[in-house]
Enzyme design. Sequence first.
Site, PDB file in Angstrom:
ATOM      1  N   LEU A 230       0.701  -1.451  -0.592  1.00  0.00           N
ATOM      2  CA  LEU A 230      -0.412   0.125  -0.260  1.00  0.00           C
ATOM      3  C   LEU A 230       0.750   1.272   0.182  1.00  0.00           C
ATOM      4  CD1 LEU A 230      -2.382   0.864  -0.496  1.00  0.00           C
ATOM      5  CD2 LEU A 230      -2.952   1.087   2.359  1.00  0.00           C
TER       6      LEU A 230
ATOM      7  N   TYR B 272      -6.188  -5.961  -4.233  1.00  0.00           N
ATOM      8  CA  TYR B 272      -7.026  -6.839  -4.588  1.00  0.00           C
ATOM      9  C   TYR B 272      -8.539  -7.635  -3.980  1.00  0.00           C
ATOM     10  CZ  TYR B 272      -7.409 -11.235  -6.528  1.00  0.00           C
ATOM     11  OH  TYR B 272      -7.881 -13.045  -7.234  1.00  0.00           O
TER      12      TYR B 272
END
Length: 455
Positions: free
Chosen positions: A305, A361
């Site tokens: 991230l 995802y």
Amino acid sequence: MTPPVSEKEKIDKYTEFVGSGLGRELARRLGLPQPAILRRYDPQAPLVEGPILVVGPGVGADAVATVLLGWGQDVRRHASPKEKLGAIVAVLDELAHPDQLSAPVREIGSSLRELARNARIVTISRPAQAGDVPEVAAARHAVDGIVRSLAKELRSGATANGVLLAGDLPADAPSAMASLRFFLSGRSAFVDGQFLAAGDAGTRAEQDWARPLDGRVAVVTGAARGIGAAIARTLARDGAKVVVVDVPAAGDRLADVANEIRGTALQLDITATEAGARILDHAASRHGRLDIVVHNAGITRDKLLANMDAARWDSVIVVNIAAQLRMNQAFLASSHFADSPRIISVSSTSGIAGNRGQTNYAASKAGVIGMVRATAPLLAAAGGTVNAVAPGFIETEMTAKIPFATREVARRLNSLQQGGTPGDVAEVIAFFASGAAAGVTGNVLRVCGQNLVGQ
Ligand code: NAD
């Protein structure tokens, strides 16, 4: 070179090696994993390989035994010494206290050494619910621990799964029996340690076991290759007329799949605003209706991230969940999608357990699970169902690109010690699409061989 779409699915080389006499012996001596060659669905093969022992004291067990006899199975109500069993079905629908588990569980335990290869253990019980007295809730939820632990103890391709009866449904309710049949069959080869909630199917349950999708019209997105192509083949084998969808860049392979299964191809980017309408037009103009939607198309754009840019995040959310939400709005509003319609979405175990480098995802795949649960009541009025499958490690072009050592660890870290095939995912989807599964809705079923990571 592109492999022909009909190429037989391959199991990994190690599993093939230890499946033979010499390899099996070597693996045993060295204490290496010994994955079994799984019993996969074959319409011509018997439902299970050997007699089925039905365990349980109540009328529910008698009723389930009667259904199994009606399916032509060889049923036992008591184990005979040294007789190899194809399956054990434990009917535990009347549990009121954990004390009552001892007798049926010990009966199962004493028969475990007599299980044939690729045998099945299936429980039929009730889920613990708010409002249950604590003793009842404890007994009911204890079944969860039994099934999940037993699945980890079984070997030689055997699996343990459970059916959960909604409300006051009798143990032999049609949706429960459809779920039982699915778990007994080779369709559930890579499903292990899982539960299916069986609800009231009313009068809608159909039982054409040989061609369960005869006359139904299905669309499969992302069907040019991988899991999507396998889903298209499996639905066609089960009798459906299939529309395969993929992006124009995959047009040649999409056409190959369509030709192989005598379906039709629709080149379409599912993120287009009018994607739902295009699919409805295509299905309605050729077949006059649309019955089954399989949301399979999906992408990954992995990054931690801290390094994730907007393009990576947004593209995954748009393809994997936002497009499904928008298409579903179009389908739900259409009179062509109104006769016991079915939606099945492909989620992922990453959406359940999370995965490093996959916040985008996992968000999209967890989003699919949220969507499925909220859509179930919206489809109920039309007699429809919506469910999700959450695959774990599946042998595809995508996973073939994972570096060898990481791939080898990932595919062994489950109770069946191997990766699943695209066909394993497809068989579960075909079950959810079938007429017999009319009362089975709002489920998220993992197809992961009971991956040891996560829930
Ligand atoms: P894949 O990449 O081999 O196939 C995906 C297909 O979707 C491709 O043909 C691609 O062209 C198509 N597609 C992508 N974006 C599209 C769009 N915007 N419009 C139309 N088609 C589009 O992937 P796969 O391994 O077969 O995976 C299929 C599904 O299963 C995906 O949703 C994936 O997230 C999920 N899944 C796969 C695994 C695995 O181990 N392979 C595990 C868990 C979940």
